[in-house]
Enzyme design. Structure first.
Site, PDB file in Angstrom:
ATOM      1  N   ASP A 132      28.533  42.255  47.894  1.00 31.97           N
ATOM      2  CA  ASP A 132      29.325  41.157  47.330  1.00 31.97           C
ATOM      3  C   ASP A 132      29.165  41.187  45.816  1.00 31.97           C
ATOM      4  O   ASP A 132      28.177  41.713  45.290  1.00 31.97           O
ATOM      5  CB  ASP A 132      28.849  39.813  47.887  1.00 31.97           C
ATOM      6  CG  ASP A 132      29.947  38.753  47.858  1.00 31.97           C
ATOM      7  OD1 ASP A 132      31.014  39.023  47.270  1.00 31.97           O
ATOM      8  OD2 ASP A 132      29.729  37.666  48.418  1.00 31.97           O
ATOM      9  N   ASP A 133      30.140  40.621  45.108  1.00 33.09           N
ATOM     10  CA  ASP A 133      30.052  40.639  43.649  1.00 33.09           C
ATOM     11  C   ASP A 133      28.927  39.749  43.132  1.00 33.09           C
ATOM     12  O   ASP A 133      28.289  40.043  42.130  1.00 33.09           O
ATOM     13  CB  ASP A 133      31.390  40.235  43.011  1.00 33.09           C
ATOM     14  CG  ASP A 133      31.920  38.932  43.569  1.00 33.09           C
ATOM     15  OD1 ASP A 133      31.236  37.912  43.447  1.00 33.09           O
ATOM     16  OD2 ASP A 133      33.025  38.929  44.129  1.00 33.09           O
ATOM     17  N   TYR A 192      32.949  38.619  38.152  1.00 34.86           N
ATOM     18  CA  TYR A 192      33.750  37.913  39.155  1.00 34.86           C
ATOM     19  C   TYR A 192      35.060  37.345  38.638  1.00 34.86           C
ATOM     20  O   TYR A 192      36.083  37.417  39.308  1.00 34.86           O
ATOM     21  CB  TYR A 192      32.920  36.775  39.744  1.00 34.86           C
ATOM     22  CG  TYR A 192      33.655  35.941  40.789  1.00 34.86           C
ATOM     23  CD1 TYR A 192      33.682  36.345  42.113  1.00 34.86           C
ATOM     24  CD2 TYR A 192      34.323  34.774  40.444  1.00 34.86           C
ATOM     25  CE1 TYR A 192      34.354  35.600  43.078  1.00 34.86           C
ATOM     26  CE2 TYR A 192      34.997  34.026  41.388  1.00 34.86           C
ATOM     27  CZ  TYR A 192      35.018  34.433  42.704  1.00 34.86           C
ATOM     28  OH  TYR A 192      35.682  33.712  43.644  1.00 34.86           O
ATOM     29  N   GLY A 208      42.429  29.922  38.336  1.00 36.43           N
ATOM     30  CA  GLY A 208      42.459  28.508  38.686  1.00 36.43           C
ATOM     31  C   GLY A 208      43.558  28.195  39.667  1.00 36.43           C
ATOM     32  O   GLY A 208      44.702  28.593  39.463  1.00 36.43           O
ATOM     33  N   ASN A 230      40.548  26.688  27.804  1.00 41.80           N
ATOM     34  CA  ASN A 230      39.697  27.374  28.778  1.00 41.80           C
ATOM     35  C   ASN A 230      38.273  27.356  28.243  1.00 41.80           C
ATOM     36  O   ASN A 230      38.010  27.868  27.163  1.00 41.80           O
ATOM     37  CB  ASN A 230      40.175  28.813  28.982  1.00 41.80           C
ATOM     38  CG  ASN A 230      39.229  29.645  29.831  1.00 41.80           C
ATOM     39  OD1 ASN A 230      39.104  30.845  29.636  1.00 41.80           O
ATOM     40  ND2 ASN A 230      38.559  29.021  30.775  1.00 41.80           N
ATOM     41  N   GLY A 231      37.363  26.757  28.997  1.00 37.13           N
ATOM     42  CA  GLY A 231      35.982  26.669  28.555  1.00 37.13           C
ATOM     43  C   GLY A 231      35.399  25.312  28.891  1.00 37.13           C
ATOM     44  O   GLY A 231      35.903  24.597  29.755  1.00 37.13           O
ATOM     45  N   CYS A 248      39.688  28.823  34.328  1.00 37.20           N
ATOM     46  CA  CYS A 248      41.017  28.401  33.891  1.00 37.20           C
ATOM     47  C   CYS A 248      41.715  29.571  33.189  1.00 37.20           C
ATOM     48  O   CYS A 248      41.080  30.480  32.685  1.00 37.20           O
ATOM     49  CB  CYS A 248      40.994  27.200  32.959  1.00 37.20           C
ATOM     50  SG  CYS A 248      40.359  25.690  33.691  1.00 37.20           S
TER      51      CYS A 248
END
Length: 506
Positions: free
Chosen positions: A367-368, A261, A29, A102-103, A2
């Protein structure tokens, strides 16, 4: 995940600036978007499922007026996918408080029971963010009872302190409070990011902004001043005065997956450059590649987030770098799509292989991270169909073995290919000819090198050590939640089984 953004201006309406800032945070998000502004008398709100550009239009600039406001881009980690759970959330007392978060709160069951039982509050959703808002409202109300209502700033900051003492988990929070101003606070471990910025106002004062990532500041002329400290609350009142308050003692333990990421490479979080961290991840990964002795013709990143790592691996090994996968930029990130069937179908819409870069060649895909494994498995198959002789895979992060409970949508063991499988078994499941994972110590080094003052990172999705302490009851509840069950019913992971993580505080 988020993304949250708040702006307190002294002389201009903030809707357009919040809109622009949210576009810069859209990667955090894609499920829902919301904005609320405050005129000094009334709140103006709009929220809906969808991207920022789809939810808001020119008409909103006429209705969402006010010189102070905040916005949110959501991907769901707790609660349902319904638009009713889009943020911001609101309670009308005390004062009238809007909140974006956010969290993820980890003692939700206990706090829900207190909010609905002891405090007789009605919750409209299953979101942990609404629980957090109501806990904050309860504690501000308690402070009013003790201190009286002559100094609302004092009451609000006291309420934040009591909230932090009661709520567990990860939370970076912004609030709009009627008659008072904008509030920002961050959990005592600083798990999720939150930055602060300022710019000169036309009247000689200062405008302030808060955001999940500092990439949201520059577009509106703000300059980052610092990160909000763990356990800190900052309030900007309606006169533009700044009130800083260390609510509880904090210890910075940021989520290391942000640097792998979640965050944009051009972000600086807690003094650490995301881009430089990813370059260092590539340096460490290159040592493994060289030691393997494999014959590799080219290194190809899985676009876009793996590019810095792949470039540095190529530089360190001397193996040529090639762009063999073309991304359709009009398809969203598969990781945050709400259903696994939709995720898998979107891979073909999202990426296309260039046959010239694969035919008869031994390629190393970087890839990450590998979370569920379904996306990279499809990509390996795509590369073989394009004529690759050998397809090797490297993950810039260690194996993701445990649920992340702090706001990333990987909550159950069923979704994690590395839980219960050895690296060789994962390689076989992916259909790759060789598989490399970053070492956790190397990942920690890559991030800590940017800010040696950070003593510890939250690496719980890799090592199972939850810095706030998480009960087995909470993890079991995640496993059986209806939303999770709906998401994973079509995506069994061979060999997946529960390996109990270390549940003690880190």
């Amino acid at each position: 995940m988020c993304g949250i953004l708040g702006i307190a201006s002294r002389d201009t309406d903030v809707f357009a600036e919040i809109y622009d800032g949210l576009l810069m945070l859209q990667h955090r998000g894609q499920d829902a978007s919301g904005i609320v502004t405050y005129t000094g008398e009334f709140f103006r709100e709009r929220k809906e499922n969808g991207l920022v550009k789809d939810v808001f239009g020119p008409a909103d600039a006429e209705t969402l007026t006010g010189r102070i406001g905040m916005g949110h881009v959501r991907y769901p980690t707790a609660g349902s996918l319904s638009a009713t759970e889009a943020q911001p959330f609101f309670v009308n007392a005390p004062y009238g408080i809007y909140l974006v978060h956010n969290g993820n709160i980890t003692n939700t069951a206990e706090q829900r029971e207190k909010v609905t039982g002891k405090y007789s509050r009605h919750l409209r959703t299953t979101s942990d963010s609404e629980i957090l808002l109501n806990v904050l409202a309860d504690k501000v109300a308690d402070a009013i009872k003790v201190n009286g209502n002559a100094d609302p700033v004092r009451n609000i900051l006291a309420g934040v302190k009591m909230t932090m003492e009661r709520v567990q988990g990860a939370y970076s929070v912004l609030c709009l409070i009627a008659g008072v101003g904008m509030l920002a606070f961050r959990d005592p471990h600083g798990i999720r990011p939150l930055s602060m910025a300022a710019r000169p106002a036309a009247d000689g004062g200062t405008d302030y902004a808060f955001a999940s990532e500092d990439v949201a500041f520059g577009i509106n002329g703000f300059k980052k001043t610092r990160d909000v400290k763990p356990g800190e609350a900052i309030l900007v009142d309606l006169e533009g005065n700044l009130h800083e308050f260390q609510a509880v003692e904090g210890k910075l333990t940021p989520c290391i997956f942000e640097y792998v990421y979640l965050a944009r490479p051009d972000s600086m979080m807690d003094g650490v450059s995301v881009y430089k961290t990813q370059l260092r991840m590539g340096q460490a990964l290159a040592k493994q590649i060289e030691e393997s002795g494999l014959e590799i013709d080219s290194i190809i990143p899985v676009p876009d987030s793996a590019r810095p790592v792949a470039l540095e691996v190529a530089n360190a090994t001397g193996i040529r770098y090639r762009e063999g996968l073309v991304k359709n930029r009009y398809v969203g990130r598969t990781f945050i799509m709400p259903g696994q069937a939709e995720r898998q179908k979107s891979v073909r819409r999202k990426l296309n292989a260039i046959p010239l870069e694969f035919k008869g060649l031994n390629v190393l895909l970087i890839d990450d991270s590998i979370v569920r494994g379904n996306t990279i498995k499809k990509i390996v198959q795509m590369c073989r169909e394009a004529g690759a002789k050998k397809v090797y895979v490297a993950s810039a992060s260690p194996p993701v073995k445990y649920p992340n409970v702090y706001g990333i949508d990987m909550p159950t063991k069923h979704e994690l290919i590395a839980n219960g499988l050895s690296i060789e078994e994962i390689r076989d499941e992916l259909g790759a000819d060789a598989l490399f994972y970053q070492n956790l110590d190397d990942l920690i080094w890559a991030a800590k090198e940017g800010n040696p003052d950070i003593e510890q990172f939250d690496c719980s999705c890799f090592d199972g050590n939850y810095v706030t302490g998480v009960t087995s009851e909470y993890l079991n509840a995640l496993e059986s939640s209806s939303r999770v069950s709906a998401k994973i019913q079509d995506m069994p992971v061979p060999g997946a089984s529960w390996n109990a993580p270390n549940l003690a505080s880190g």
